[in-house]
Write a protein that holds these residues in place. Structure first.
Motif, PDB file in Angstrom:
ATOM      1  N   UNK A   1     -38.203 -49.647  86.506  1.00  0.00           N
ATOM      2  CA  UNK A   1     -39.434 -49.617  85.718  1.00  0.00           C
ATOM      3  C   UNK A   1     -39.253 -48.794  84.445  1.00  0.00           C
ATOM      4  N   UNK A   2     -38.595 -47.631  84.554  1.00  0.00           N
ATOM      5  CA  UNK A   2     -38.354 -46.794  83.375  1.00  0.00           C
ATOM      6  C   UNK A   2     -37.469 -47.508  82.359  1.00  0.00           C
ATOM      7  N   UNK A   3     -36.448 -48.227  82.834  1.00  0.00           N
ATOM      8  CA  UNK A   3     -35.564 -48.956  81.919  1.00  0.00           C
ATOM      9  C   UNK A   3     -36.310 -50.088  81.215  1.00  0.00           C
ATOM     10  N   UNK A   4     -37.190 -50.786  81.933  1.00  0.00           N
ATOM     11  CA  UNK A   4     -38.003 -51.838  81.321  1.00  0.00           C
ATOM     12  C   UNK A   4     -38.921 -51.228  80.256  1.00  0.00           C
ATOM     13  N   UNK A   5     -39.535 -50.076  80.573  1.00  0.00           N
ATOM     14  CA  UNK A   5     -40.410 -49.410  79.599  1.00  0.00           C
ATOM     15  C   UNK A   5     -39.636 -49.035  78.333  1.00  0.00           C
ATOM     16  N   UNK A   6     -38.424 -48.507  78.498  1.00  0.00           N
ATOM     17  CA  UNK A   6     -37.599 -48.148  77.346  1.00  0.00           C
ATOM     18  C   UNK A   6     -37.273 -49.393  76.529  1.00  0.00           C
ATOM     19  N   UNK A   7     -36.889 -50.466  77.219  1.00  0.00           N
ATOM     20  CA  UNK A   7     -36.514 -51.706  76.526  1.00  0.00           C
ATOM     21  C   UNK A   7     -37.690 -52.293  75.753  1.00  0.00           C
ATOM     22  N   UNK A   8     -38.901 -52.157  76.261  1.00  0.00           N
ATOM     23  CA  UNK A   8     -40.088 -52.685  75.584  1.00  0.00           C
ATOM     24  C   UNK A   8     -40.533 -51.740  74.459  1.00  0.00           C
ATOM     25  N   UNK A   9     -40.417 -50.435  74.693  1.00  0.00           N
ATOM     26  CA  UNK A   9     -40.929 -49.465  73.735  1.00  0.00           C
ATOM     27  C   UNK A   9     -40.123 -49.429  72.431  1.00  0.00           C
TER      28      UNK A   9
END
Length: 197
Positions: free
Chosen positions: A51-59
């Motif tokens: 989830x944190x990696x997805x958030x970074x990729x989107x942010x």
């Protein structure tokens, strides 16, 4: 005292590794059904990391998009409600932190950390949204003299206390800085040993 109990002197005479082993045995003996299994802990950990990696990729692209599309000047709606609401949240967290600190509760760690982060945000937005002149000077002085020092105390204090608790209970090597200390989850350590530092 029965024959199987340890005295304070015997515990103090133990090596760090012997204390860790004792703590692991006590943890395993008292875990019961209230503790999630090591498989569940590991699954939750992997999902949270994903989830944190997805958030970074989107942010990252979102930040680039905002940097290129937002206007330099914008008239905000509900400005008073935004700032008063923010300060009410900060006030509530400060009160909770004071209560948790006074009552010596573990919830002090997240509440104080959250207060520190909110104070940094408050200083950031106060300075960046102030007009040049008296407003800017007031925001800078408030940030440098009050908000940022208080944020440092609220973040660093609980982190030092967290480290001290972990060291005192023999869960981590006292020579390690906080950012290198592993989360002590005995069920996940291979062959009952502490993870490599």
């Amino acid at each position: 005292m029965s024959g199987g109990e340890l005295t304070d002197e015997q515990i103090q005479a133990m090596s760090l590794e012997e204390r860790r082993e004792l703590i692991m045995r006590l943890t395993q003996a008292t875990a019961g059904t209230r503790m999630p299994s090591s498989r569940t802990i590991e699954r939750i950990r992997k999902w949270r990391l994903a989830l944190m990696l997805v958030c970074v990729a989107v942010l990252i692209p979102w930040i680039v998009y905002l940097a290129n599309t937002l206007p330099n000047h914008y008239v905000a709606r509900r400005w008073v409600a935004t700032w008063v609401g923010f300060d009410i949240i900060l006030l509530a967290l400060l009160v909770l932190t004071a209560i948790f600190g006074w009552r010596r509760r573990m919830l002090l760690f997240p509440s104080a950390f959250a207060c520190g982060v909110l104070l940094i945000c408050d200083a950031w937005f106060d300075v960046l949204t102030s007009h040049w002149g008296e407003n800017m000077l007031q925001a800078l002085l408030s940030a440098v003299l009050v908000e940022l020092p208080l944020a440092l105390i609220l973040i660093a204090g609980p982190l030092r206390l967290l480290r001290s608790v972990a060291i005192r209970n023999g869960l981590v090597d006292p020579r390690l800085p906080l950012w290198r200390m592993p989360i002590p989850v005995p069920e996940l350590w291979p062959e009952g040993k502490m993870p490599p530092n």
